[in-house]
Design a protein around this motif. Structure first.
Motif, PDB file in Angstrom:
ATOM      1  N   LEU A   1       0.832  -1.209   0.000  1.00  0.00           N
ATOM      2  CA  LEU A   1       0.000   0.000   0.000  1.00  0.00           C
ATOM      3  C   LEU A   1       0.868   1.260   0.000  1.00  0.00           C
ATOM      4  CD1 LEU A   1      -2.833   1.214   0.145  1.00  0.00           C
ATOM      5  CD2 LEU A   1      -2.686   1.028   2.638  1.00  0.00           C
TER       6      LEU A   1
ATOM      7  N   TYR B   1       3.816   1.754  -1.240  1.00  0.00           N
ATOM      8  CA  TYR B   1       4.489   2.020  -2.510  1.00  0.00           C
ATOM      9  C   TYR B   1       3.580   1.832  -3.720  1.00  0.00           C
ATOM     10  CZ  TYR B   1       8.585   2.242   0.418  1.00  0.00           C
ATOM     11  OH  TYR B   1       9.476   2.603   1.389  1.00  0.00           O
ATOM     12  N   SER B   2       2.267   1.780  -3.522  1.00  0.00           N
ATOM     13  CA  SER B   2       1.345   1.671  -4.643  1.00  0.00           C
ATOM     14  C   SER B   2       0.977   3.061  -5.141  1.00  0.00           C
ATOM     15  CB  SER B   2       0.083   0.911  -4.234  1.00  0.00           C
ATOM     16  OG  SER B   2      -0.650   1.665  -3.291  1.00  0.00           O
ATOM     17  N   GLY B   3       0.602   3.141  -6.371  1.00  0.00           N
ATOM     18  CA  GLY B   3       0.136   4.412  -6.921  1.00  0.00           C
ATOM     19  C   GLY B   3       1.220   5.457  -7.088  1.00  0.00           C
ATOM     20  N   LEU B   4       2.479   5.042  -7.187  1.00  0.00           N
ATOM     21  CA  LEU B   4       3.559   6.013  -7.375  1.00  0.00           C
ATOM     22  C   LEU B   4       3.514   6.561  -8.796  1.00  0.00           C
ATOM     23  CD1 LEU B   4       6.572   4.120  -5.734  1.00  0.00           C
ATOM     24  CD2 LEU B   4       5.032   5.774  -4.668  1.00  0.00           C
ATOM     25  N   ASP B   5       3.748   7.867  -8.926  1.00  0.00           N
ATOM     26  CA  ASP B   5       3.848   8.419 -10.277  1.00  0.00           C
ATOM     27  C   ASP B   5       5.225   8.059 -10.846  1.00  0.00           C
ATOM     28  OD1 ASP B   5       5.795  10.309  -9.398  1.00  0.00           O
ATOM     29  OD2 ASP B   5       4.277  11.847  -9.056  1.00  0.00           O
ATOM     30  N   GLU B   6       5.470   8.466 -12.071  1.00  0.00           N
ATOM     31  CA  GLU B   6       6.700   8.062 -12.760  1.00  0.00           C
ATOM     32  C   GLU B   6       7.955   8.499 -12.001  1.00  0.00           C
ATOM     33  OE1 GLU B   6       8.746   9.069 -16.999  1.00  0.00           O
ATOM     34  OE2 GLU B   6       6.615   8.567 -17.052  1.00  0.00           O
TER      35      GLU B   6
ATOM     36  N   GLN C   1       8.241   9.259  -8.768  1.00  0.00           N
ATOM     37  CA  GLN C   1       8.319   8.538  -7.503  1.00  0.00           C
ATOM     38  C   GLN C   1       8.791   7.103  -7.732  1.00  0.00           C
ATOM     39  OE1 GLN C   1       4.259   9.212  -6.430  1.00  0.00           O
ATOM     40  NE2 GLN C   1       4.769  10.828  -4.951  1.00  0.00           N
ATOM     41  N   GLN C   2       8.317   6.478  -8.804  1.00  0.00           N
ATOM     42  CA  GLN C   2       8.751   5.118  -9.123  1.00  0.00           C
ATOM     43  C   GLN C   2      10.237   5.093  -9.441  1.00  0.00           C
ATOM     44  OE1 GLN C   2       6.776   2.301  -8.858  1.00  0.00           O
ATOM     45  NE2 GLN C   2       8.709   1.238  -9.143  1.00  0.00           N
TER      46      GLN C   2
ATOM     47  N   SER D   1       5.236  -3.795  -5.176  1.00  0.00           N
ATOM     48  CA  SER D   1       4.839  -2.382  -5.073  1.00  0.00           C
ATOM     49  C   SER D   1       3.958  -1.976  -6.239  1.00  0.00           C
ATOM     50  CB  SER D   1       6.075  -1.488  -5.021  1.00  0.00           C
ATOM     51  OG  SER D   1       6.803  -1.601  -6.229  1.00  0.00           O
TER      52      SER D   1
END
Length: 85
Positions: free
Chosen positions: A52, A54-59, A61-62, A84
């Motif tokens: 949770l 590390y989910s939904g990271l934008d580019e 952030q990833q 993630s």
């Protein structure tokens, strides 16, 4: 005036075996956790929290996340580690 060889600093080798103390400490920790402690459930909850977090990271952030994993700051994904994605 001759003071002789003077006081000598002698090092004395000694060792302490902490095996018994470590076993006692671990037993106390497990006793403090209580009978309701479920390590498998705790691990599942920890993996769900990691996924949770590390989910939904934008580019960007990833990219930063991948850089921190590569640098060893964050653990790699794999067995025992939730994805993630």
């Amino acid at each position: 005036m001759n003071h002789g060889p003077g006081p000598r600093s002698a090092l004395i080798d000694f060792s302490i075996d902490l095996t018994v103390e470590e076993a006692r400490r671990r037993a106390e920790v497990v006793a403090a956790l209580g009978p309701d402690w479920d390590p498998v459930a705790v691990l599942r909850e920890e993996e769900a929290a990691h996924a949770l977090l590390y989910s939904g990271l934008d580019e960007e952030q990833q990219r930063l996340y991948a850089m921190l994993v590569a640098a060893g700051v964050l653990p790699e994904e794999g067995p025992g580690r939730a994805s993630s994605a």
